[in-house]
Design an enzyme around this catalytic site. Sequence first.
Site, short mmCIF file in Angstrom:
data_model
loop_
_atom_site.label_atom_id
_atom_site.label_comp_id
_atom_site.label_asym_id
_atom_site.label_seq_id
_atom_site.Cartn_x
_atom_site.Cartn_y
_atom_site.Cartn_z
N ASP A 37 52.38 48.86 56.80
CA ASP A 37 52.52 50.27 56.47
C ASP A 37 52.70 50.51 54.98
OD1 ASP A 37 55.01 49.19 56.29
OD2 ASP A 37 56.04 50.75 57.42
N HIS A 240 35.65 35.65 34.61
CA HIS A 240 36.53 36.58 35.32
C HIS A 240 37.76 35.85 35.87
CE1 HIS A 240 33.16 39.80 36.04
NE2 HIS A 240 33.61 39.77 34.80
N ASP A 257 41.63 39.27 27.83
CA ASP A 257 40.72 40.39 28.08
C ASP A 257 41.50 41.39 28.92
OD1 ASP A 257 38.79 42.16 29.07
OD2 ASP A 257 37.26 40.62 29.23
N ASP A 268 39.15 48.61 26.90
CA ASP A 268 38.73 47.25 27.27
C ASP A 268 38.65 46.42 26.00
OD1 ASP A 268 37.68 45.02 28.48
OD2 ASP A 268 35.81 45.95 29.13
N HIS A 347 26.36 36.37 29.46
CA HIS A 347 26.49 37.78 29.86
C HIS A 347 25.93 38.68 28.77
CE1 HIS A 347 29.97 38.36 27.13
NE2 HIS A 347 30.43 37.21 27.58
N HIS A 351 28.93 47.13 27.85
CA HIS A 351 28.75 48.02 29.00
C HIS A 351 29.34 49.38 28.66
CE1 HIS A 351 33.04 47.39 29.86
NE2 HIS A 351 32.81 46.09 29.71
N HIS A 358 33.69 49.59 33.75
CA HIS A 358 32.24 49.42 33.71
C HIS A 358 31.68 50.76 34.16
CE1 HIS A 358 32.27 44.72 34.08
NE2 HIS A 358 32.79 45.17 32.97
N GLU A 381 30.92 42.91 23.05
CA GLU A 381 31.76 41.77 23.42
C GLU A 381 31.00 40.45 23.51
OE1 GLU A 381 32.87 41.78 27.68
OE2 GLU A 381 32.16 43.86 27.71
N TYR A 385 31.30 30.03 25.50
CA TYR A 385 32.12 29.36 26.51
C TYR A 385 31.58 27.94 26.72
CZ TYR A 385 32.51 34.37 27.14
OH TYR A 385 32.64 35.71 26.89
N ARG A 403 35.93 35.12 23.25
CA ARG A 403 35.27 36.42 23.36
C ARG A 403 36.00 37.39 22.43
NH1 ARG A 403 34.87 36.53 28.38
NH2 ARG A 403 36.61 37.83 29.09
N GLU A 405 36.01 41.53 21.83
CA GLU A 405 35.50 42.75 22.45
C GLU A 405 36.20 43.98 21.89
OE1 GLU A 405 34.90 44.61 26.95
OE2 GLU A 405 36.38 43.02 26.61
#
Length: 436
Positions: A37, A240, A257, A268, A347, A351, A358, A381, A385, A403, A405
């Site tokens: 619940d 991710h 990130d 972001d 990648h 975006h 996104h 970004e 890697y 990265r 960004e």
Amino acid sequence: MIKPAEYARRRKQLMRMADQDAILILPSAPQRVRSHDTHYPYRQDSDFWYLGGFPEPESVMVLVPGRKHGECLLFCRERDAGREAWDGPRAGPEGAVERHGFDDAYPIADLDEILPGLLEGRSRVYYHFGRDTEFDLKLIGWVNRVRSQVRHGAQPPHEFLELGHLLHELRLFKSAAELRLMRQSARIACEAQLAAMRATRAGGREYEVEAALQYTYRRNDAVAAYEPIVGAGANGCVLHYRDNNGPLADGDLLLCDAGAEYAGYASDITRTWPVNGRYSAEQRALYDLVLSAQQAALAQARPGKPWIAGHDAAVATLTEGLLSLGLLKGTLKAALASGAYKKFYMHKTGHWLGLDVHDVGEYKLAGDYRELEPGMVFTIEPGLYIAPGTKGVAAKWQGIGIRIEDDVLVTAQGHEVLTEGVPRDADAVEHILATR
């Protein structure tokens, strides 16, 4: 905050695009059960929020262009003292009209009775089919009820269109009020990144850094726009990564990130810094390369440039740098043509950004990448890697994930970086870490 008059203007604009013989139907986001619940924190559907700013579940917005008795209708929960004692106050139909600017509002329990009559005589229905199977079936049932009355003169809709085709083009261009909220979201996210840097200690854990992020969001009346990625060492090579429970080892990089959501609008940011406060020679070489790629992409962020131009510029810079470092072989032309860089950079370079991290909006129009225009907001970004065990790569490069960004607004003159509040330059990052 965004005023009811702006929400009303958005609805009017959308109805003009849909034309007089259409009807537009948007249900609110459902509540999601977490266990038994208890529920996940409620977050309104972004399209519903964009058009109404109405925060409650169990609501349906219906826009009926040209309807004499009111074009903008809301079905919502009635006031209920018993439930409000447990869950907090509700607007009720009266509050939906008085405080949110709808032409009329009805109890949600009356939807089944009223909506078939609103569908009758409308030739086209705009709706997000496939998002909510239960509501899809209800809508089909209401349409079939109108169809069943054709012999009595009823005129059922005969065309069903994707609502996002119209609505998401509106959302792509941010208003002055939206940009005020996005700048605040970015400011909070920058503050959180700085707090995360100062919370980083060799021998600590990734979740301690995440805690600094989350604390900063909440103390500024924001929440995380998405699950933060706080990856140290090899974890930074997982695009991710979500566990956020690994160790912070001396000599590792930490890729963070993370973004804030303020009044519904997302930011972001990604920064990558050394746990011990100093980049190694290999880390610095790759970091400076990623930063150069971002600067190359930023140079393409201005009106009239294709959206893909920033990605192409970043890829060319990264590929050239990887060749000079010996991580790729051959010529620049051959490496770009073969996509050899994708071994280390898999990648796109950005975006759209807005109510969703996104965000919605087409990247191509008529098969070609669209040109950037003032009012668009997107991320830039680039990254590299090099996971442990990568074949053909010297050990000194392995386990490095980087990265960088930032959030970028296209302006009439060029662009504005909304996330300038947290440094990118390696020397500046090291200076912050030295003052922990």
